[in-house]
Design an enzyme around this catalytic site. Structure first.
Site, PDB file in Angstrom:
ATOM      1  N   SER A  13       7.035  -4.739  -4.609  1.00 28.40           N
ATOM      2  CA  SER A  13       7.884  -3.846  -3.828  1.00 28.40           C
ATOM      3  C   SER A  13       8.225  -2.552  -4.545  1.00 28.40           C
ATOM      4  CB  SER A  13       9.191  -4.563  -3.448  1.00 28.40           C
ATOM      5  OG  SER A  13       9.848  -5.066  -4.605  1.00 28.40           O
ATOM      6  N   GLU A  74       0.491  -9.399 -16.834  1.00 31.05           N
ATOM      7  CA  GLU A  74       1.897  -9.124 -16.527  1.00 31.05           C
ATOM      8  C   GLU A  74       2.860  -9.862 -17.446  1.00 31.05           C
ATOM      9  OE1 GLU A  74       4.936  -9.343 -12.677  1.00 31.05           O
ATOM     10  OE2 GLU A  74       2.836  -9.943 -12.479  1.00 31.05           O
TER      11      GLU A  74
END
Length: 267
Positions: A13, A74
């Site tokens: 997002s 990540e």
């Protein structure tokens, strides 16, 4: 001044960037819906800079904007960025700790010196708060929901321990939650702000329960909370501190902690 290195954490997002310029770090974030605008600005400001990418959309950004960029896993980037910020804060980084990253969902990392591993993950996080906030409070703006939660009274929506036990007989702190949203089914004496406070409380309590269990399993007490859901969210930080201490944990927060992934991509 010349931009030397850029780290980009391309999440589900948010797009978060850490920019190194003459040894100083600057931070920017954009909704992923503004990806083209953000990359247009960056391509102008950081021509020739070394770029590191991480996050779920890293390959998208590599293919579309930065074909020569490095892609950093990540989880590795997040932990490396946290070490960097802890060092800047002059915190000891040689003690094992749990790194709790509260983003759309939540991830737990065990960090011990140079070693780290992701030990737990949950779908409960900022996305849960946003989704529940829309359903129960009719608001879909993050900062608006935070303000509602700050003004609300969760006890008008949540069933508390003191609602069940008389004070002299209660086996637990009377202000602890016995049932999230349990009063919503039996009472109309509530506002949207109360519902938002209950939603935030549910997220915080779930994270604390999982954090306590994970910390006990791995024998650590030091907890570092990071993530975009904490940014500008004093009510969540307050609940996490209170409940962490009740659970016998030692909580701490990193300034700019939401940029750990982007910083790790630079490192």
């Amino acid at each position: 001044m010349r931009v030397r290195r850029v780290g980009i954490d391309a999440g589900g997002s948010l797009l978060k960037m850490a920019i190194e310029e003459a040894g100083q770090y600057h931070y920017k974030k954009y909704p992923v819906t503004q990806m083209e605008e953000a990359m247009g600005w960056l391509s102008f400001m950081a021509q020739g800079a070394s770029v590191g990418l991480t996050g779920g959309r890293a390959h998208v950004f590599q293919n579309k904007f930065f074909p020569s960029a490095r892609i950093i896993p990540e989880f590795e980037a997040t932990c490396e960025g946290a070490r960097f910020l802890l060092h800047k804060k002059n915190n000891k980084v040689d003690q094992p700790f749990l790194l709790v990253n509260i983003g759309t969902g939540t991830s737990w990392y065990l960090v011990d010196g140079k070693d780290d591993q992701r030990v737990l993950g949950s779908g409960i996080g900022g996305g849960t708060f946003m989704g529940l906030g829309q359903i129960v409070a009719g608001a879909n703006d993050f900062q608006k929901l935070v303000e509602l939660a700050k003004a609300g009274e969760k006890e008008k929506v949540d069933l508390l321990v003191k609602d069940i036990y008389p004070p002299e007989l209660s086996p637990l702190d009377g202000n602890l939650t016995a049932g999230n949203f349990a009063k919503a089914a039996i009472s109309s004496n509530r506002k949207g702000a109360d519902m938002a406070a209950s939603a935030l409380n549910l997220v915080a309590e779930t994270i604390i329960l999982l954090t306590k269990q994970t910390a006990q399993f791995h024998g650590v007490k030091n907890i570092i909370y990071i993530g975009s859901t904490l940014a500008g969210n004093a009510p969540l930080q307050d609940i996490l501190v209170k409940l962490s201490k009740m659970a016998g944990l030692q909580p701490d927060f990193l300034e700019k902690g939401e940029y750990c992934g982007a910083l790790g991509a630079i490192m």
